[in-house]
Design a protein around this motif. Structure first.
Motif, mmCIF file in Angstrom:
data_model
loop_
_atom_site.group_PDB
_atom_site.id
_atom_site.type_symbol
_atom_site.label_atom_id
_atom_site.label_comp_id
_atom_site.label_asym_id
_atom_site.label_seq_id
_atom_site.Cartn_x
_atom_site.Cartn_y
_atom_site.Cartn_z
ATOM 1 N N GLY A 45 0.855 -1.186 0.000
ATOM 2 C CA GLY A 45 0.000 0.000 0.000
ATOM 3 C C GLY A 45 0.886 1.230 0.000
ATOM 4 O O GLY A 45 1.981 1.210 0.558
ATOM 5 N N SER A 46 0.386 2.280 -0.609
ATOM 6 C CA SER A 46 1.186 3.493 -0.721
ATOM 7 C C SER A 46 1.494 4.094 0.651
ATOM 8 O O SER A 46 0.669 4.063 1.561
ATOM 9 C CB SER A 46 0.450 4.535 -1.561
ATOM 10 O OG SER A 46 1.192 5.739 -1.599
ATOM 11 N N THR A 47 2.697 4.646 0.762
ATOM 12 C CA THR A 47 3.092 5.339 1.987
ATOM 13 C C THR A 47 2.828 6.838 1.862
ATOM 14 O O THR A 47 3.300 7.615 2.680
ATOM 15 C CB THR A 47 4.577 5.076 2.315
ATOM 16 O OG1 THR A 47 5.373 5.441 1.182
ATOM 17 C CG2 THR A 47 4.802 3.620 2.672
ATOM 18 N N GLY A 48 2.054 7.218 0.843
ATOM 19 C CA GLY A 48 1.610 8.605 0.715
ATOM 20 C C GLY A 48 0.516 8.850 1.734
ATOM 21 O O GLY A 48 -0.573 8.286 1.644
ATOM 22 N N ILE A 49 0.818 9.672 2.748
ATOM 23 C CA ILE A 49 -0.105 9.832 3.888
ATOM 24 C C ILE A 49 -1.091 10.973 3.712
ATOM 25 O O ILE A 49 -1.938 11.197 4.564
ATOM 26 C CB ILE A 49 0.667 10.004 5.217
ATOM 27 C CG1 ILE A 49 1.521 11.272 5.200
ATOM 28 C CG2 ILE A 49 1.496 8.759 5.508
ATOM 29 C CD1 ILE A 49 2.115 11.633 6.564
ATOM 30 N N GLY A 50 -0.975 11.713 2.609
ATOM 31 C CA GLY A 50 -1.888 12.821 2.356
ATOM 32 C C GLY A 50 -1.204 14.162 2.514
ATOM 33 O O GLY A 50 -0.080 14.265 3.005
ATOM 34 N N ASN A 51 -1.886 15.212 2.056
ATOM 35 C CA ASN A 51 -1.375 16.591 2.128
ATOM 36 C C ASN A 51 -0.044 16.770 1.409
ATOM 37 O O ASN A 51 0.762 17.619 1.805
ATOM 38 C CB ASN A 51 -1.260 17.066 3.576
ATOM 39 C CG ASN A 51 -2.610 17.174 4.255
ATOM 40 O OD1 ASN A 51 -3.569 17.624 3.642
ATOM 41 N ND2 ASN A 51 -2.686 16.731 5.493
ATOM 42 N N GLY A 52 0.217 15.952 0.399
ATOM 43 C CA GLY A 52 1.451 16.098 -0.364
ATOM 44 C C GLY A 52 2.675 15.494 0.294
ATOM 45 O O GLY A 52 3.803 15.833 -0.052
ATOM 46 N N ILE A 53 2.449 14.582 1.242
ATOM 47 C CA ILE A 53 3.548 13.987 2.016
ATOM 48 C C ILE A 53 3.536 12.466 1.883
ATOM 49 O O ILE A 53 2.475 11.838 1.915
ATOM 50 C CB ILE A 53 3.424 14.363 3.505
ATOM 51 C CG1 ILE A 53 3.465 15.886 3.655
ATOM 52 C CG2 ILE A 53 4.514 13.708 4.341
ATOM 53 C CD1 ILE A 53 2.935 16.382 4.964
ATOM 54 N N ALA A 54 4.732 11.896 1.754
ATOM 55 C CA ALA A 54 4.882 10.436 1.754
ATOM 56 C C ALA A 54 6.009 10.068 2.706
ATOM 57 O O ALA A 54 6.987 10.813 2.856
ATOM 58 C CB ALA A 54 5.184 9.918 0.354
ATOM 59 N N ILE A 55 5.851 8.919 3.344
ATOM 60 C CA ILE A 55 6.874 8.407 4.260
ATOM 61 C C ILE A 55 7.258 6.986 3.838
ATOM 62 O O ILE A 55 6.903 6.003 4.491
ATOM 63 C CB ILE A 55 6.397 8.429 5.734
ATOM 64 C CG1 ILE A 55 5.829 9.792 6.105
ATOM 65 C CG2 ILE A 55 7.556 8.070 6.665
ATOM 66 C CD1 ILE A 55 5.250 9.869 7.516
ATOM 67 N N PRO A 56 7.961 6.867 2.707
ATOM 68 C CA PRO A 56 8.402 5.525 2.297
ATOM 69 C C PRO A 56 9.375 4.976 3.337
ATOM 70 O O PRO A 56 10.185 5.720 3.896
ATOM 71 C CB PRO A 56 9.105 5.761 0.956
ATOM 72 C CG PRO A 56 9.108 7.210 0.701
ATOM 73 C CD PRO A 56 8.429 7.910 1.814
#
Length: 150
Positions: A55-66
């Protein structure tokens, strides 16, 4: 663990020109390889890609935490990158992403991994902080901002 404890200036980069999810993950691994010398860059990328498959680590608001777990390593390493233009990262809110906070942790440090992810998510839930990160156009300024915020 706080982001400021595991982020170095060599793993902080502003306004990176990338156009795809794969390219940003490759760039993250390029920077991480400076700190993680005992693991090949391809293995770093595999750890991130394997996590993204769940699943994507894009947490929303233009932010991702791979993030990825690594065997045979004893220290956690973070990479912070902002991009020139936001890119499609399959985030949960379907917005493109321009702030990437990547985390590599030892395979057997589960609780530390979760705590660090939580601290990063908390830091980037602050709208004022996000705005300041997006205003940074210099690697050192971005690094200093994180050091001051933690």
């Amino acid at each position: 663990m706080q982001l400021s404890e595991i982020l170095t200036t060599s793993c902080t980069s502003c306004d990176v020109a990338v156009t795809s999810k794969k390219r940003i993950l490759e760039r993250i691994c390029q920077l991480a390889a400076i700190q993680i010398t005992d693991i090949e860059q391809d293995e770093l990328l595999d750890s991130l890609l394997n996590r993204e498959k769940m699943g994507s680590t894009g947490i929303g608001n233009g932010i991702a935490i791979p993030h990825g777990r690594l065997p045979n390593t004893s220290k956690a390493v973070a990479v912070l990158i902002t991009t020139e233009k936001a890119i499609d990262f399959d985030a949960i809110d379907n917005r493109d992403v321009d702030i990437f906070v990547a985390l590599f942790v030892p395979e057997n440090s589960c609780q530390e991994h979760l705590d660090t992810l939580q601290n990063i998510a908390k830091l980037f839930s602050d709208k004022k902080m996000i705005k300041q990160v997006r205003k940074c156009n210099d690697n050192q300024a971005l690094y200093n901002l994180i050091q001051q915020a933690s």
